[in-house]
Write a protein that holds these residues in place. Structure first.
Motif, mmCIF file in Angstrom:
data_model
loop_
_atom_site.group_PDB
_atom_site.id
_atom_site.type_symbol
_atom_site.label_atom_id
_atom_site.label_comp_id
_atom_site.label_asym_id
_atom_site.label_seq_id
_atom_site.Cartn_x
_atom_site.Cartn_y
_atom_site.Cartn_z
ATOM 1 N N LYS A 129 24.312 49.530 49.199
ATOM 2 C CA LYS A 129 25.511 50.196 49.694
ATOM 3 C C LYS A 129 26.457 49.208 50.378
ATOM 4 C CE LYS A 129 24.801 54.173 51.756
ATOM 5 N NZ LYS A 129 24.171 55.194 52.647
ATOM 6 N N LEU A 130 25.898 48.292 51.144
ATOM 7 C CA LEU A 130 26.727 47.297 51.827
ATOM 8 C C LEU A 130 27.408 46.359 50.844
ATOM 9 C CD1 LEU A 130 24.306 46.490 54.783
ATOM 10 C CD2 LEU A 130 26.548 47.584 54.981
ATOM 11 N N ASN A 131 26.711 46.025 49.767
ATOM 12 C CA ASN A 131 27.328 45.195 48.720
ATOM 13 C C ASN A 131 28.493 45.926 48.067
ATOM 14 O OD1 ASN A 131 26.267 42.524 48.331
ATOM 15 N ND2 ASN A 131 24.302 43.441 47.799
ATOM 16 N N ASN A 132 28.299 47.225 47.789
ATOM 17 C CA ASN A 132 29.377 48.029 47.217
ATOM 18 C C ASN A 132 30.537 48.171 48.196
ATOM 19 O OD1 ASN A 132 28.795 49.490 44.433
ATOM 20 N ND2 ASN A 132 26.841 49.338 45.488
ATOM 21 N N LEU A 133 30.205 48.263 49.477
ATOM 22 C CA LEU A 133 31.255 48.364 50.486
ATOM 23 C C LEU A 133 32.072 47.077 50.546
ATOM 24 C CD1 LEU A 133 32.406 50.184 52.715
ATOM 25 C CD2 LEU A 133 30.784 49.133 54.301
ATOM 26 N N LYS A 134 31.415 45.946 50.419
ATOM 27 C CA LYS A 134 32.116 44.661 50.395
ATOM 28 C C LYS A 134 33.084 44.610 49.209
ATOM 29 C CE LYS A 134 31.289 39.685 49.941
ATOM 30 N NZ LYS A 134 32.058 39.605 48.679
ATOM 31 N N GLU A 135 32.644 45.072 48.045
ATOM 32 C CA GLU A 135 33.522 45.095 46.871
ATOM 33 C C GLU A 135 34.720 46.011 47.107
ATOM 34 O OE1 GLU A 135 31.074 46.248 43.616
ATOM 35 O OE2 GLU A 135 29.843 44.428 43.663
ATOM 36 N N LEU A 136 34.481 47.122 47.804
ATOM 37 C CA LEU A 136 35.577 48.049 48.115
ATOM 38 C C LEU A 136 36.630 47.357 48.972
ATOM 39 C CD1 LEU A 136 36.995 50.783 48.395
ATOM 40 C CD2 LEU A 136 35.320 51.387 50.168
ATOM 41 N N TYR A 137 36.220 46.592 49.961
ATOM 42 C CA TYR A 137 37.180 45.915 50.844
ATOM 43 C C TYR A 137 37.953 44.824 50.108
ATOM 44 C CZ TYR A 137 36.259 48.216 55.259
ATOM 45 O OH TYR A 137 36.197 49.146 56.273
ATOM 46 N N ASP A 138 37.327 44.208 49.122
ATOM 47 C CA ASP A 138 38.051 43.216 48.317
ATOM 48 C C ASP A 138 39.233 43.876 47.596
ATOM 49 O OD1 ASP A 138 36.431 41.086 49.007
ATOM 50 O OD2 ASP A 138 35.037 41.391 47.351
ATOM 51 N N VAL A 139 39.000 45.095 47.090
ATOM 52 C CA VAL A 139 40.068 45.834 46.413
ATOM 53 C C VAL A 139 41.070 46.365 47.435
ATOM 54 C CG1 VAL A 139 40.586 47.782 44.880
ATOM 55 C CG2 VAL A 139 38.475 46.488 44.557
ATOM 56 N N LEU A 140 40.574 46.788 48.583
ATOM 57 C CA LEU A 140 41.444 47.384 49.594
ATOM 58 C C LEU A 140 42.505 46.403 50.082
ATOM 59 C CD1 LEU A 140 41.893 49.903 51.419
ATOM 60 C CD2 LEU A 140 40.479 48.752 53.129
ATOM 61 N N VAL A 141 42.145 45.154 50.275
ATOM 62 C CA VAL A 141 43.125 44.164 50.736
ATOM 63 C C VAL A 141 44.251 44.012 49.716
ATOM 64 C CG1 VAL A 141 43.474 41.725 51.265
ATOM 65 C CG2 VAL A 141 41.476 42.906 52.182
ATOM 66 N N ASP A 142 43.892 43.964 48.438
ATOM 67 C CA ASP A 142 44.926 43.895 47.393
ATOM 68 C C ASP A 142 45.818 45.132 47.435
ATOM 69 O OD1 ASP A 142 43.916 41.478 46.527
ATOM 70 O OD2 ASP A 142 42.638 42.373 44.992
ATOM 71 N N PHE A 143 45.220 46.284 47.730
ATOM 72 C CA PHE A 143 45.968 47.543 47.832
ATOM 73 C C PHE A 143 46.955 47.486 49.000
ATOM 74 C CE2 PHE A 143 46.236 51.745 49.880
ATOM 75 C CZ PHE A 143 46.800 52.495 48.855
ATOM 76 N N ILE A 144 46.509 46.983 50.126
ATOM 77 C CA ILE A 144 47.374 46.895 51.302
ATOM 78 C C ILE A 144 48.558 45.968 51.047
ATOM 79 C CG2 ILE A 144 47.483 46.134 53.723
ATOM 80 C CD1 ILE A 144 44.536 46.900 53.968
ATOM 81 N N LEU A 145 48.317 44.903 50.273
ATOM 82 C CA LEU A 145 49.353 43.892 50.028
ATOM 83 C C LEU A 145 50.379 44.313 48.983
ATOM 84 C CD1 LEU A 145 47.205 40.630 50.134
ATOM 85 C CD2 LEU A 145 48.916 41.375 51.809
ATOM 86 N N LEU A 146 50.200 45.471 48.351
ATOM 87 C CA LEU A 146 51.222 45.950 47.415
ATOM 88 C C LEU A 146 52.541 46.136 48.171
ATOM 89 C CD1 LEU A 146 49.216 48.632 45.367
ATOM 90 C CD2 LEU A 146 49.948 46.367 44.598
#
Length: 308
Positions: A56-73
């Motif tokens: 779950k923590l590994n999946n959460l890390k992947e989520l944050y990688d995508v989230l930063v790109d989302f914030i930077l839109l």
């Protein structure tokens, strides 16, 4: 006479706006993490809770990688700047700091656990050929566990408050201008929920054992009182390495008060449990270090945008 096409009214076709491709990816990660929660509840009890949390923590890390790109839109940066004075944005900033603190505290707890676990392993190896009585290393480990459980209890109070807050704040979900905030809030909520599960496992407040398993303390007492007992290890499976070691060392303390020692064979069984816990802690440390960097990056990204 045919009507000229140029004289016909032009009908406007309004197409629904499509979300950015990053939004479905975030939804997919959130859905996966939610389904992992359900799978943990119905999964075989022989599976380690720590192992499940590691996934779950590994999946959460992947989520944050995508989230930063989302914030930077660009459109999301613009919305965040416009909402920079809103209460919900301040709560997100405060929440990101709390999550960082919790992640850091958990890492400290794991580091201390690994240090004391390795000291006990060394002690067991030195005494493997003789009778083992409780030593300073075991007492130090148990004292450390009392302190770390207090730390976990405080952190649990913080993340439970964040989980409830993320559920109760629904007043802006229908406002398109707050869509970005809603995504960030959902990620915060699932992060807090996963940290809550992790803290419960580490502190031993969410112990689960195999239905066929007897109490581990009873098993250890039998080992102590009946030196030649034959153990069916396959039928007694503990899925929380922290609880397994805590129970064994607690029984060892009781035996010492009764002036009973365990032999080399039983000491080897205990060492095996310590090795298993040490390995699980090492795995958690690695994934949490990566997640911590992701939390730092997402918070720094938010602060940089809001300071514009």
């Amino acid at each position: 006479m045919a009507t000229s096409p140029s004289n016909q009214p032009i009908r406007s076709i309004s197409l629904p706006s499509r979300p950015h491709p990053l939004v479905p990816r975030i939804d997919e990660h959130l859905s996966r993490l939610t389904s992992l929660d359900s799978e943990v509840e119905v999964s075989s009890t022989s599976e380690s809770q720590i192992s499940s949390l590691g996934h779950k923590l590994n999946n959460l890390k992947e989520l944050y990688d995508v989230l930063v790109d989302f914030i930077l839109l660009p459109q999301n940066q613009q919305k965040l700047v416009q909402l920079s004075v809103a209460k919900c944005v301040d709560e997100l900033i405060d929440g990101s700091l709390k999550l960082l603190d919790v992640c850091g505290n958990v890492n400290d707890v794991l580091s201390q656990t690994k240090e004391h676990t390795q000291e006990i392993q060394s002690s067991l190896r030195r005494r493997s050929n003789g009778e083992l009585s409780i030593g300073d290393e075991v007492i130090a480990y148990m004292n450390m566990r009392k302190k770390t459980k207090m730390v976990c209890k405080k952190c649990l109070k913080d993340v439970k408050g964040m989980t409830k807050k993320s559920i109760s704040l629904g007043e802006v979900e229908n406002d398109e201008n707050f869509a970005t905030i809603d995504v960030l809030r959902k990620v915060e909520g699932v992060t807090a929920a996963i940290f809550e599960s992790l803290l419960e496992v580490i502190s031993g407040t969410k112990a689960q054992t195999h239905k066929r398993s007897a109490s581990l303390s009873i098993i250890m007492c039998k080992l102590i009182l009946h030196q030649n007992i034959d153990i069916e290890t396959e039928e007694e499976v503990c899925v929380n390495e922290f609880d397994d070691v805590d129970s064994s060392l607690s029984s060892l303390t009781i035996s010492q008060k009764r002036r009973i020692c365990i032999n080399g064979f039983q000491a080897e069984i205990l060492r095996g449990k310590m090795v298993k816990l040490d390995s699980s802690v090492q795995d958690l440390e690695e994934v949490l270090e990566g997640l911590f960097r992701c939390l730092v990056r997402s918070r720094a990204t938010l602060l940089n945008i809001l300071s514009q």
